[in-house]
Design a protein around this motif. Structure first.
Motif, PDB file in Angstrom:
ATOM      1  N   VAL A   1     -27.510 -31.088   9.546  1.00 18.28           N
ATOM      2  CA  VAL A   1     -27.838 -30.293  10.937  1.00 18.28           C
ATOM      3  C   VAL A   1     -29.018 -29.613  10.532  1.00 18.28           C
ATOM      4  O   VAL A   1     -29.861 -29.734  11.544  1.00 18.28           O
ATOM      5  CB  VAL A   1     -26.677 -29.374  11.006  1.00 18.28           C
ATOM      6  CG1 VAL A   1     -26.909 -28.613  12.180  1.00 18.28           C
ATOM      7  CG2 VAL A   1     -25.683 -30.242  11.544  1.00 18.28           C
ATOM      8  N   ILE A   2     -29.218 -28.841   9.539  1.00 15.94           N
ATOM      9  CA  ILE A   2     -30.584 -27.951   9.279  1.00 15.94           C
ATOM     10  C   ILE A   2     -31.806 -29.246   9.086  1.00 15.94           C
ATOM     11  O   ILE A   2     -32.761 -28.832   9.617  1.00 15.94           O
ATOM     12  CB  ILE A   2     -30.193 -27.258   7.817  1.00 15.94           C
ATOM     13  CG1 ILE A   2     -29.301 -26.116   8.179  1.00 15.94           C
ATOM     14  CG2 ILE A   2     -31.743 -26.739   7.390  1.00 15.94           C
ATOM     15  CD1 ILE A   2     -28.931 -25.310   6.893  1.00 15.94           C
TER      16      ILE A   2
ATOM     17  N   GLN B   1     -32.528 -30.277  12.667  1.00 18.24           N
ATOM     18  CA  GLN B   1     -33.201 -29.278  13.328  1.00 18.24           C
ATOM     19  C   GLN B   1     -34.599 -29.168  13.081  1.00 18.24           C
ATOM     20  O   GLN B   1     -35.447 -28.831  13.798  1.00 18.24           O
ATOM     21  CB  GLN B   1     -32.377 -28.005  13.194  1.00 18.24           C
ATOM     22  CG  GLN B   1     -30.930 -27.684  14.043  1.00 18.24           C
ATOM     23  CD  GLN B   1     -30.205 -26.337  13.754  1.00 18.24           C
ATOM     24  OE1 GLN B   1     -30.526 -25.742  12.707  1.00 18.24           O
ATOM     25  NE2 GLN B   1     -29.081 -26.121  14.552  1.00 18.24           N
TER      26      GLN B   1
ATOM     27  N   PHE C   1     -36.497 -31.957  14.349  1.00 15.86           N
ATOM     28  CA  PHE C   1     -36.611 -31.750  15.944  1.00 15.86           C
ATOM     29  C   PHE C   1     -37.940 -30.709  16.040  1.00 15.86           C
ATOM     30  O   PHE C   1     -38.642 -30.964  17.103  1.00 15.86           O
ATOM     31  CB  PHE C   1     -35.130 -31.409  16.516  1.00 15.86           C
ATOM     32  CG  PHE C   1     -35.219 -31.242  17.981  1.00 15.86           C
ATOM     33  CD1 PHE C   1     -35.665 -29.897  18.701  1.00 15.86           C
ATOM     34  CD2 PHE C   1     -35.292 -32.364  19.004  1.00 15.86           C
ATOM     35  CE1 PHE C   1     -35.518 -29.777  20.116  1.00 15.86           C
ATOM     36  CE2 PHE C   1     -35.772 -32.260  20.123  1.00 15.86           C
ATOM     37  CZ  PHE C   1     -35.703 -30.909  20.797  1.00 15.86           C
ATOM     38  N   ARG C   2     -37.629 -29.448  15.445  1.00 13.74           N
ATOM     39  CA  ARG C   2     -38.735 -28.545  15.688  1.00 13.74           C
ATOM     40  C   ARG C   2     -39.992 -28.966  15.131  1.00 13.74           C
ATOM     41  O   ARG C   2     -41.150 -28.459  16.001  1.00 13.74           O
ATOM     42  CB  ARG C   2     -38.402 -27.359  14.843  1.00 13.74           C
ATOM     43  CG  ARG C   2     -36.880 -26.538  15.424  1.00 13.74           C
ATOM     44  CD  ARG C   2     -36.724 -25.416  14.479  1.00 13.74           C
ATOM     45  NE  ARG C   2     -35.492 -24.802  15.056  1.00 13.74           N
ATOM     46  CZ  ARG C   2     -34.396 -24.259  14.224  1.00 13.74           C
ATOM     47  NH1 ARG C   2     -34.641 -24.396  12.910  1.00 13.74           N
ATOM     48  NH2 ARG C   2     -33.463 -23.775  14.917  1.00 13.74           N
TER      49      ARG C   2
END
Length: 190
Positions: A15-16, A19, A22-23
Motif C-alpha cells: 500500500v505504501i 501510494q 500514485f503521489r
C-alpha cells in the motif's frame, strides 16, 4: 499470528509503495501542468517582445525613409532653382546679344539668323532634355529595383509606388510649366 503479521506487513508495504507511486504520478502531472503554463507564458512574452522590437524597427525604418525622401526632394528643388536661375542669366545675355545684332544688322538678315539660331538651340535643348530625362529615369529605375530587391515588406513597397507616381507627376508638371514659360518668353520676343 506471525503469519498474519507478516501478511499485514507485506500488504502495508504494498500500500505504501502504491501510494508513493500514485503521489509521484500526481506530482509529475502537477509539475507538467505548471511547466506547460510557464512555457506558454514565456512563449507569449517572447512573442510580445519580438513584436515590439519589430514595430520599433519598422517605425525607425519608416522615419529614415521619410528623412531620405525629404532630403531627396530638397536636393531636386535646389537643383531646379539653380537651373532656373542659370536659364534666366542665359536668357538675359541672349536678349542683349539679339538687341545688339538687331541694331547692327539689316532687318531681314537678323530675322533669318534668329530663326536659324533658335532652331539649333531648340534641337540641342530638346536633345539635352531627352538625354537628361533618360539618365534620370535609368538611375531612378535602378534605385527602385535595388530597393525592391532589398526590402520585402509589402506596405513599404506600396508606399514607394505611390511616392514614385506622385514624384513623376510633379516632375511632369514642373517640366510642362517650365517649357510653357520658355515658350511664353520666346513668343514675347519674336
Amino acid at each position: 499470528m506471525i503469519r498474519d503479521q507478516n501478511s499485514y506487513l507485506h500488504v502495508r508495504q504494498s500500500v505504501i509503495k502504491i501510494q508513493a507511486w500514485f503521489r509521484c504520478l500526481l506530482a509529475k502531472f502537477i509539475y507538467k501542468q505548471k511547466k506547460a503554463g510557464v512555457l506558454a507564458i514565456q512563449k507569449y512574452y517572447r512573442a510580445y517582445k519580438r513584436g515590439k522590437t519589430e514595430r520599433e524597427m519598422y517605425l525607425r525604418k519608416h522615419a529614415a525613409i521619410i528623412v531620405l525622401q525629404s532630403a531627396f526632394r530638397g536636393m531636386k528643388a535646389r537643383l531646379l532653382l539653380r537651373r532656373v536661375r542659370a536659364a534666366c542669366i542665359i536668357q538675359s545675355f541672349w536678349r542683349m546679344r539679339q538687341e545688339r545684332r538687331r541694331v547692327l544688322l539689316v532687318k531681314h538678315s537678323v530675322i533669318v539668323l534668329q530663326s536659324h539660331v533658335r532652331k539649333q538651340q531648340q534641337v540641342k535643348r530638346y536633345r539635352e532634355i531627352k538625354y537628361a530625362a533618360s539618365v534620370i529615369q535609368a538611375r531612378y529605375r535602378a534605385y527602385t529595383a535595388s530597393k525592391k530587391a532589398v526590402t520585402s515588406y509589402q506596405n513599404l513597397r506600396h508606399a514607394a509606388i505611390i511616392l514614385q507616381s506622385a514624384f513623376r507627376a510633379r516632375q511632369a508638371r514642373m517640366k510642362f510649366n517650365r517649357l510653357k514659360s520658355v515658350i511664353k518668353i520666346q513668343s514675347c520676343f519674336r
